[in-house]
Design an enzyme around this catalytic site. Structure first.
Site, PDB file in Angstrom:
ATOM      1  N   HIS A 170      -8.005  -3.952  -0.803  1.00 32.66           N
ATOM      2  CA  HIS A 170      -7.556  -5.335  -1.035  1.00 32.66           C
ATOM      3  C   HIS A 170      -8.485  -6.030  -2.019  1.00 32.66           C
ATOM      4  O   HIS A 170      -8.484  -7.251  -2.118  1.00 32.66           O
ATOM      5  CB  HIS A 170      -7.535  -6.120   0.274  1.00 32.66           C
ATOM      6  CG  HIS A 170      -6.823  -5.429   1.372  1.00 32.66           C
ATOM      7  ND1 HIS A 170      -7.469  -4.680   2.317  1.00 32.66           N
ATOM      8  CD2 HIS A 170      -5.501  -5.349   1.663  1.00 32.66           C
ATOM      9  CE1 HIS A 170      -6.568  -4.170   3.157  1.00 32.66           C
ATOM     10  NE2 HIS A 170      -5.377  -4.561   2.776  1.00 32.66           N
ATOM     11  N   HIS A 184       0.810  -1.223   0.000  1.00 31.72           N
ATOM     12  CA  HIS A 184       0.000   0.000   0.000  1.00 31.72           C
ATOM     13  C   HIS A 184       0.843   1.273   0.000  1.00 31.72           C
ATOM     14  O   HIS A 184       0.343   2.332   0.359  1.00 31.72           O
ATOM     15  CB  HIS A 184      -0.904   0.025   1.231  1.00 31.72           C
ATOM     16  CG  HIS A 184      -1.849  -1.118   1.346  1.00 31.72           C
ATOM     17  ND1 HIS A 184      -2.784  -1.392   0.387  1.00 31.72           N
ATOM     18  CD2 HIS A 184      -2.005  -2.069   2.305  1.00 31.72           C
ATOM     19  CE1 HIS A 184      -3.493  -2.466   0.758  1.00 31.72           C
ATOM     20  NE2 HIS A 184      -3.028  -2.896   1.911  1.00 31.72           N
TER      21      HIS A 184
END
Lengths: 338, 338
Positions: free
Chosen positions: B223, B57
């Site tokens: 996700h 991320h």
């Protein structure tokens, strides 16, 4: 073409409207043309620095307009040069008596239009303009012989030229000095890129080139200009090894030399992968006893959603280090005094 | 899977080696584990702030470790929680007598491991730990009733929680105060995302979901968690209209209110498109007489090469504004005093 846009025709102007509304304290348009982009802060008696070029490369070019870097930017359509009139309007807006320096990448359209704008600025307004054309992509052409024109493409390494020239202008050096520093920065910067996937110019609507599912192209330019080798996608370390060698070989380096490094993502390559590339660059430089003064990793000059990256080395001396260490505050690049 | 990596197994650790070698003045590993990541600068008597979560991320989570923001980060595999032992090591390293605050996103694995680490830190080392769990994705669940657990996912808006809590700790406020501010920031932040293409977890080797050539999914998580509507790719303005309405409706806003805005690219969406989105956000807020104190546009919380973006609104009062305006200097986020 899967893009978050309203229409290809409005891509550039709506992007600019977004930037002006996001950063009203930092930048503004002039001459009632959103493509004539200048800093909101003007310093009297400072050399003005203007750049420009095609859109589609954010944060290049306009993203470096701000304190300690550039004063203005003329903005073209995607991958196209701005007009001489737009460059002239930017020049007028940023001129405050100390002259204006143009710094832009080595592309024919830009050279033609910036040269014409420089003549008009001199003739119509008596503004003295000097020009430095940046071209440092070692994959695009061989080194130029002394006295010969540099035929290399300008790519991400122009960031270091902006940074040092911008810091020199902020020190209130005169036009000849700021130009000398920009030229010295150009002489000391080298870049090479790798592409894994193409991008699509919104008005064109199809990818600028094709690459197989397992292919990469070493040395490709940021508009999809041909590289030096197309082949099967290699490991990160192998890619870096292949790119870094010609970069290092192009300037004489000796043990103990100092550099700044830029790993630049072309648009769709995750930051994680850029750091995996930096890891290998750092190993190789250590082996050669070249020390890294500062590393910059991220998107500095993109080709919209192109996947890939470039590596830039910037060889430093004490003067360039001082200028690189100076603070900067633009919408896209911020640095405290190092 | 077209990635610039050496091997899926080494993806996280090599990325971390790259970050440590690029920013040795700012960050360092502790406990001989590259996944225990702390600031190189420790301030005695300051509340320590730790975060953590899965990799993939960047710049979240570790990128906000530095002056004026976080003190440490425990790093898991791609999209997986770090271990309690790693969180404990980070806690020990950043503790300097004033207690430690954990701020992380609302995911079960993280909650379990951070809670266990907090118990161990108290029991083994006598370190007082408080916890704030950030969850602000309005697409992921409805608002929680008073006294009930928040079931929303934590996404890009945690940036504002880090920024305000980090500034509060830098002002040397005590643990209870820093926690109060982190909680207030959480209460005032709302996010929604849109995805245009999936990403591939390196060890898995295939895309996390499929989307048709002309499809988007509104409300998808970072996700690949399901969103609220899958449909044909719409215009930028229509996408923003659909995302912004539930964000605004979730907090009572009145004319004259002030916000900070974050447009966050998920990885492969060009900055140009993010600014086209911001343009529309800015128009809508103007219509509602909500003023923008500051806009942040760029990649703040990604999902590797996922294409898409999220919009976050952060409702401000004078205290949150003061903390948001404070300077910060981390590898990934730098801001001069506003």
């Amino acid at each position: 073409m899967k893009k978050i846009i309203n229409s290809p025709e409005n891509f550039v102007n709506e992007m600019l409207e977004g930037i002006y509304s996001a950063h009203p304290d930092m930048v503004k348009p002039v001459a009632e043309d959103v493509r004539c982009f200048v800093s909101a802060k003007k310093i009297n008696g400072k050399v003005g620095i203007a750049t420009g070029g095609g859109s589609g490369h954010l944060p290049l070019f306009l993203g470096y307009v701000g304190e300690g870097m550039l004063d203005g930017c003329a903005i073209g359509d995607v991958f196209q040069s701005p007009s001489p009139e737009q460059i002239l309007e930017v020049t007028r807006a940023i001129s405050s008596g100390a002259g204006v320096l143009y710094i832009y990448g080595n592309y024919n359209g830009d050279i033609f239009n910036f040269d014409m704008a420089a003549e008009m600025a001199d003739f119509e307004d008596g503004i003295k303009v000097e020009t430095v054309v940046a071209g440092e992509d070692v994959a695009s052409a061989g080194p130029s012989a002394p006295g010969q024109k540099n035929t290399r493409r300008g790519v991400a390494g122009i960031f270091f030229v902006y940074k040092c020239a911008g810091a020199a202008a902020a020190e209130m050096l005169n036009l000849a000095e700021v130009k000398r520093i920009a030229e010295k920065a150009c002489e000391n910067v080298r870049t090479m890129g790798v592409a894994l996937s193409p991008c699509t110019v919104p008005r064109v609507g199809r990818p600028s080139f094709e690459l197989g599912e397992d292919e990469m192209e070493i040395g490709m330019g940021i508009h999809g200009e041909p590289g030096i080798r197309r082949g099967k996608l290699a490991s990160a370390d192998a890619i870096v090894d292949e790119m870094l060698k010609p970069i290092i070989d192009d300037i004489p380096y000796a043990a103990g030399d100092e550099v700044a490094v830029l790993i630049n993502g072309l648009g769709a390559t995750p930051l994680e992968e850029q750091y995996i590339m930096y890891r290998r660059v750092s190993q190789i430089l250590k082996e050669k006893d070249i020390s890294v003064y500062r590393a910059f990793v991220g998107e500095y000059a993109t080709a919209m959603e192109m996947s890939g990256a470039s590596i830039t080395l910037f060889k430093l001396d004490d003067e360039l280090k001082r200028l690189l260490a100076a603070p900067a505050n633009t919408p896209f690049f911020k640095q405290m005094q190092l």
